[in-house]
Scaffold this motif. Structure first.
Motif, mmCIF file in Angstrom:
data_model
loop_
_atom_site.group_PDB
_atom_site.id
_atom_site.type_symbol
_atom_site.label_atom_id
_atom_site.label_comp_id
_atom_site.label_asym_id
_atom_site.label_seq_id
_atom_site.Cartn_x
_atom_site.Cartn_y
_atom_site.Cartn_z
ATOM 1 N N HIS A 253 0.780 -1.128 0.044
ATOM 2 C CA HIS A 253 0.064 0.034 -0.177
ATOM 3 C C HIS A 253 0.911 1.269 0.068
ATOM 4 O O HIS A 253 2.022 1.284 0.290
ATOM 5 C CB HIS A 253 -0.923 0.172 1.192
ATOM 6 C CG HIS A 253 -0.296 -0.047 2.580
ATOM 7 N ND1 HIS A 253 0.301 1.155 3.017
ATOM 8 C CD2 HIS A 253 -0.166 -1.072 3.394
ATOM 9 C CE1 HIS A 253 0.810 0.954 4.093
ATOM 10 N NE2 HIS A 253 0.604 -0.480 4.548
ATOM 11 N N GLY A 254 0.091 2.408 -0.348
ATOM 12 C CA GLY A 254 0.962 3.681 -0.246
ATOM 13 C C GLY A 254 0.885 4.235 0.935
ATOM 14 O O GLY A 254 0.544 3.590 2.104
ATOM 15 N N GLY A 255 1.200 5.613 1.082
ATOM 16 C CA GLY A 255 1.361 6.426 2.188
ATOM 17 C C GLY A 255 2.521 7.122 2.182
ATOM 18 O O GLY A 255 2.942 7.760 1.280
ATOM 19 N N PRO A 256 3.647 6.752 3.144
ATOM 20 C CA PRO A 256 3.300 6.042 4.101
ATOM 21 C C PRO A 256 2.220 6.404 4.965
ATOM 22 O O PRO A 256 2.135 7.667 5.165
ATOM 23 C CB PRO A 256 4.527 5.856 4.926
ATOM 24 C CG PRO A 256 5.415 7.023 4.468
ATOM 25 C CD PRO A 256 4.909 7.275 3.175
ATOM 26 N N ASP B 136 -0.191 -4.272 6.396
ATOM 27 C CA ASP B 136 -0.457 -2.954 6.807
ATOM 28 C C ASP B 136 1.087 -2.879 7.330
ATOM 29 O O ASP B 136 1.709 -3.370 8.417
ATOM 30 C CB ASP B 136 -1.016 -2.739 8.058
ATOM 31 C CG ASP B 136 -2.565 -2.721 7.637
ATOM 32 O OD1 ASP B 136 -2.679 -2.348 6.380
ATOM 33 O OD2 ASP B 136 -3.454 -3.010 8.631
ATOM 34 N N GLN B 137 1.834 -1.901 6.822
ATOM 35 C CA GLN B 137 3.267 -1.658 7.120
ATOM 36 C C GLN B 137 3.364 -0.988 8.420
ATOM 37 O O GLN B 137 2.114 -0.638 8.862
ATOM 38 C CB GLN B 137 3.747 -0.603 5.961
ATOM 39 C CG GLN B 137 3.971 -1.150 4.567
ATOM 40 C CD GLN B 137 4.018 0.110 3.660
ATOM 41 O OE1 GLN B 137 4.360 1.203 4.145
ATOM 42 N NE2 GLN B 137 3.450 -0.242 2.406
ATOM 43 N N TYR C 106 2.924 -5.989 -6.422
ATOM 44 C CA TYR C 106 2.038 -4.871 -6.813
ATOM 45 C C TYR C 106 2.296 -3.877 -5.737
ATOM 46 O O TYR C 106 2.278 -3.865 -4.525
ATOM 47 C CB TYR C 106 0.693 -5.244 -6.872
ATOM 48 C CG TYR C 106 -0.076 -3.997 -7.122
ATOM 49 C CD1 TYR C 106 -0.307 -3.607 -8.535
ATOM 50 C CD2 TYR C 106 -0.818 -3.310 -6.311
ATOM 51 C CE1 TYR C 106 -1.021 -2.590 -9.033
ATOM 52 C CE2 TYR C 106 -1.646 -2.205 -6.615
ATOM 53 C CZ TYR C 106 -1.807 -1.684 -7.727
ATOM 54 O OH TYR C 106 -2.522 -0.609 -8.007
ATOM 55 N N GLY C 107 2.896 -2.597 -6.054
ATOM 56 C CA GLY C 107 3.322 -1.656 -5.260
ATOM 57 C C GLY C 107 2.482 -0.256 -5.771
ATOM 58 O O GLY C 107 2.681 0.260 -6.889
ATOM 59 N N GLN C 108 1.680 0.222 -4.811
ATOM 60 C CA GLN C 108 0.884 1.540 -5.209
ATOM 61 C C GLN C 108 1.663 2.498 -4.577
ATOM 62 O O GLN C 108 1.752 2.510 -3.345
ATOM 63 C CB GLN C 108 -0.639 1.224 -4.889
ATOM 64 C CG GLN C 108 -1.590 1.961 -5.708
ATOM 65 C CD GLN C 108 -1.762 3.475 -5.107
ATOM 66 O OE1 GLN C 108 -1.573 3.625 -3.897
ATOM 67 N NE2 GLN C 108 -1.701 4.451 -5.894
ATOM 68 N N SER C 109 1.674 3.797 -5.333
ATOM 69 C CA SER C 109 2.409 5.020 -4.722
ATOM 70 C C SER C 109 3.739 4.694 -3.951
ATOM 71 O O SER C 109 4.412 4.095 -4.344
ATOM 72 C CB SER C 109 1.072 5.544 -3.864
ATOM 73 O OG SER C 109 1.782 6.995 -3.369
ATOM 74 N N ALA D 260 3.780 5.105 -8.457
ATOM 75 C CA ALA D 260 4.805 5.320 -7.749
ATOM 76 C C ALA D 260 5.692 6.483 -8.210
ATOM 77 O O ALA D 260 6.123 6.843 -9.103
ATOM 78 C CB ALA D 260 5.670 4.087 -8.046
ATOM 79 N N PRO D 261 5.790 7.423 -7.152
ATOM 80 C CA PRO D 261 6.714 8.587 -7.353
ATOM 81 C C PRO D 261 8.208 8.314 -7.597
ATOM 82 O O PRO D 261 8.730 7.095 -7.182
ATOM 83 C CB PRO D 261 6.636 9.229 -6.187
ATOM 84 C CG PRO D 261 6.313 8.324 -4.998
ATOM 85 C CD PRO D 261 5.547 7.283 -5.663
ATOM 86 N N THR D 262 8.846 8.709 -8.641
ATOM 87 C CA THR D 262 10.388 8.517 -8.951
ATOM 88 C C THR D 262 11.184 9.896 -8.389
ATOM 89 O O THR D 262 12.504 9.586 -8.535
ATOM 90 C CB THR D 262 10.507 8.258 -10.568
ATOM 91 O OG1 THR D 262 10.098 9.465 -11.396
ATOM 92 C CG2 THR D 262 9.585 7.225 -11.011
ATOM 93 N N ASP D 263 10.778 10.898 -8.241
ATOM 94 C CA ASP D 263 11.498 11.980 -7.668
ATOM 95 C C ASP D 263 10.755 12.820 -6.790
ATOM 96 O O ASP D 263 9.783 13.438 -6.836
ATOM 97 C CB ASP D 263 11.674 12.933 -8.852
ATOM 98 C CG ASP D 263 12.764 14.129 -8.544
ATOM 99 O OD1 ASP D 263 12.888 14.403 -7.331
ATOM 100 O OD2 ASP D 263 13.167 14.728 -9.670
#
Length: 199
Positions: free
Chosen positions: A41-44, A67-68, A107-110, A147-150
């Motif tokens: 999931h995203g976040g953190p 949940d991380q 699968y990684g979101q955000s 997913a952000p790269t920068d």
């Protein structure tokens, strides 16, 4: 069907913390025909629940959600030094090992995409240094969704977009709390979801 549980993950200060997970279609977790999907999931700070609709889109595979640390049903330690990408990667590896997941799709979101990338990077580094155990889980493929790269560029753009939002109504005196809530709602309506209410 879904099974829920938790494992304990260690930190460098000697503490251990609960990491909660949910497995959809647990009977096929070790399937050779349809390797499971591990969803990050995203976040953190967002719990994994918003990814649960994947269950309906992918009806034939096990899906592992968790949940991380600091999110959802997992422990939320107050000590900020207990949070790092390296620790998050170690948590993922510990979870896969504990559940006996040998092969999987990621699968990684955000923010989960950042974590997925770092997991794959650490696996390659371990391979190059002959540090991987033959029992280590193998990532068969990865999808990085939004997913952000920068991150510094994203933060700068967020700051720019936030400054362009409408000023508070005339005569309204805002506290820091109401100001933050108002800005968050204005940002959502202008840049994330333009519906009056979130679906």
């Amino acid at each position: 069907t879904a099974n829920e549980g938790s494992i304990q993950v260690p930190r460098s200060d000697g503490s251990t913390h609960k990491l909660s997970y949910r497995i959809v279609r647990p009977a096929s977790l070790s399937s050779r025909q349809a390797a499971p999907i591990v969803a990050l999931h995203g976040g953190p700070s967002l719990p994994s629940q918003y990814l649960y609709p994947l269950e309906n889109v992918i009806p034939y595979r096990s899906i592992l959600f968790y949940d991380q640390l600091g999110c959802g049903k997992s422990d939320e330690p107050n000590d900020i030094s207990l949070y790092s990408i390296e620790d998050s990667v170690a948590d993922l590896k510990a979870l896969l090992k504990k559940l006996g997941v040998r092969r999987f799709h990621l699968y990684g979101q955000s923010y989960g995409g950042i974590l997925a990338f770092e997991y794959m990077k650490s696996s390659v580094t371990c391979d190059e240094n002959n540090e991987n155990d033959e029992n280590d889980a193998k990532c068969l493929s990865a999808v990085l969704s939004s997913a952000p790269t920068d991150v510094p560029k994203i933060e700068k753009e967020f700051e720019r977009l936030t400054k362009e939002l409408a000023p508070p109504p005339v005569g309204v005196v805002e506290t820091e709390t109401t100001d933050d809530a108002r800005l968050a709602e204005l940002f959502r309506v202008n840049h994330q979801c333009r519906l009056p209410e979130m679906p």
